[in-house]
Write an enzyme that holds these catalytic residues in place. Structure first.
Site, PDB file in Angstrom:
ATOM      1  N   GLY A   1       0.829  -1.196   0.000  1.00  0.00           N
ATOM      2  CA  GLY A   1       0.000   0.000   0.000  1.00  0.00           C
ATOM      3  C   GLY A   1       0.864   1.246   0.000  1.00  0.00           C
TER       4      GLY A   1
ATOM      5  N   GLY B   1       0.470   5.668   0.387  1.00  0.00           N
ATOM      6  CA  GLY B   1      -0.325   6.857   0.623  1.00  0.00           C
ATOM      7  C   GLY B   1       0.516   8.102   0.434  1.00  0.00           C
ATOM      8  N   GLY B   2      -0.066   9.237   0.812  1.00  0.00           N
ATOM      9  CA  GLY B   2       0.634  10.487   0.615  1.00  0.00           C
ATOM     10  C   GLY B   2       1.821  10.674   1.537  1.00  0.00           C
TER      11      GLY B   2
ATOM     12  N   VAL C   1       3.362   1.139   2.945  1.00  0.00           N
ATOM     13  CA  VAL C   1       3.181  -0.027   3.801  1.00  0.00           C
ATOM     14  C   VAL C   1       3.687  -1.256   3.052  1.00  0.00           C
ATOM     15  CG1 VAL C   1       1.545  -1.464   5.073  1.00  0.00           C
ATOM     16  CG2 VAL C   1       1.195   1.016   4.939  1.00  0.00           C
TER      17      VAL C   1
ATOM     18  N   LYS D   1       4.955  -0.003   8.220  1.00  0.00           N
ATOM     19  CA  LYS D   1       4.605   1.319   7.700  1.00  0.00           C
ATOM     20  C   LYS D   1       5.815   2.230   7.836  1.00  0.00           C
ATOM     21  CE  LYS D   1       1.157   5.011   8.301  1.00  0.00           C
ATOM     22  NZ  LYS D   1      -0.093   5.376   9.029  1.00  0.00           N
TER      23      LYS D   1
ATOM     24  N   ASP E   1     -10.790   9.418  12.600  1.00  0.00           N
ATOM     25  CA  ASP E   1     -10.578   9.259  11.157  1.00  0.00           C
ATOM     26  C   ASP E   1     -11.201   7.956  10.665  1.00  0.00           C
ATOM     27  OD1 ASP E   1      -9.731  10.025   8.633  1.00  0.00           O
ATOM     28  OD2 ASP E   1      -7.695   9.237   8.870  1.00  0.00           O
TER      29      ASP E   1
END
Length: 270
Positions: free
Chosen positions: A18, A20-21, A25, A41, A124
């Site tokens: 994975g 993200g910004g 991960v 992560k 969140d």
């Protein structure tokens, strides 16, 4: 030198799972136990700042303080990485049946109520932060990413001054108004998540952030008629209460909300 050559407390990278910004991960394993996968992560180079390292530490501390089958387990962390439970599946939006989506929502509601009883608000909740294994429901849904979580026992609400970290499609009105989060804040986000899992989209969509903020502050969630069958009006009433503009008007718990939602979907109108 790449990430695979770096030292992460004895954890070795297998593959990326994975991105993200702010972080990537990986599936990884500890050199002492190569048979047990973990999720590693790692903050991107541009996010290895004191502020982002503190956020990563909060994620580890909050989730690590909670022991619940539907909350991600934390193992170890360093200055710009953390090792945690690996979920071999994907995000909750991939669930193919209504029954499985409701089952996942039920489990996450229980996890949130448990966190709230421990004095922690997730802040969140969204489909991307609910992971499900390939063999769900035999393995549980798991709530992840406590990086913006808030301890309600703190004397001062960490507003991050005038720019709180939010995921706008799921953000409760009180947060947009600069007020402190509560258990009801997570319930609002869970209701937005439920709408997305039921219909394929969150309750409010807009061309820009200002319109989305205005929708959360002023509009009722759109009706679900035609999307969840003949009981849509009963479902609408449940969602409207869970997304009430004033936190005190929402359900007493996330579990109560999901129970009412499941009942409205299951029971045809008399």
């Amino acid at each position: 030198m790449g990430e695979a050559d770096s030292d992460f407390g004895g954890y070795l990278i297998n593959r990326e799972v994975g991105r993200g910004g702010s972080a990537i991960v990986y599936q990884a394993h500890h050199h002492n136990d190569p048979t047990v996968p973990v999720a590693l992560k790692i903050l991107n180079q541009t996010h290895r700042t004191p502020a982002w390292q503190a956020r990563l530490g909060r994620e580890f501390d909050f989730a690590g303080a909670l022991h619940h089958p539907n909350i991600v387990r934390m193992y170890r962390h360093g200055p710009f990485w953390l090792a945690m439970q690996f979920i071999d599946g994907g995000r909750s939006a991939r669930l193919g049946t209504l029954a499985n989506r409701l089952a996942a929502l039920t489990q996450i509601a229980d996890a949130l109520d448990y966190a709230h009883q421990a004095g922690i608000v997730h802040c969140d909740v969204k489909p991307a932060n609910i992971l499900v294994a390939d063999d769900f429901p035999h393995s549980p849904a798991v709530l992840t990413d406590f990086g913006t979580a808030h301890a309600v026992v703190e004397d001062v609400w960490r507003r991050r001054q005038h720019n709180p970290e939010v995921s706008l499609p799921y953000t409760a009105p009180e947060i947009l108004l600069g007020k402190a989060p509560s258990a009801a804040t997570d319930e609002y986000a869970l209701a937005c998540t439920a709408v997305e899992l039921l219909t394929g989209a969150p309750p409010f969509t807009a061309d820009n952030a200002a319109e989305l903020v205005d929708a959360h502050l002023r509009q009722l969630p759109p009706p679900l008629t035609g999307m969840v069958g003949s009981t849509a009006r009963a479902v609408d009433l449940v969602v409207e209460r869970a997304m009430a503009k004033y936190p005190a008007r929402r359900y007493e718990s996330c579990t109560e909300f999901v129970d009412e939602l499941s009942r409205a979907i299951a029971d045809p109108p008399g």
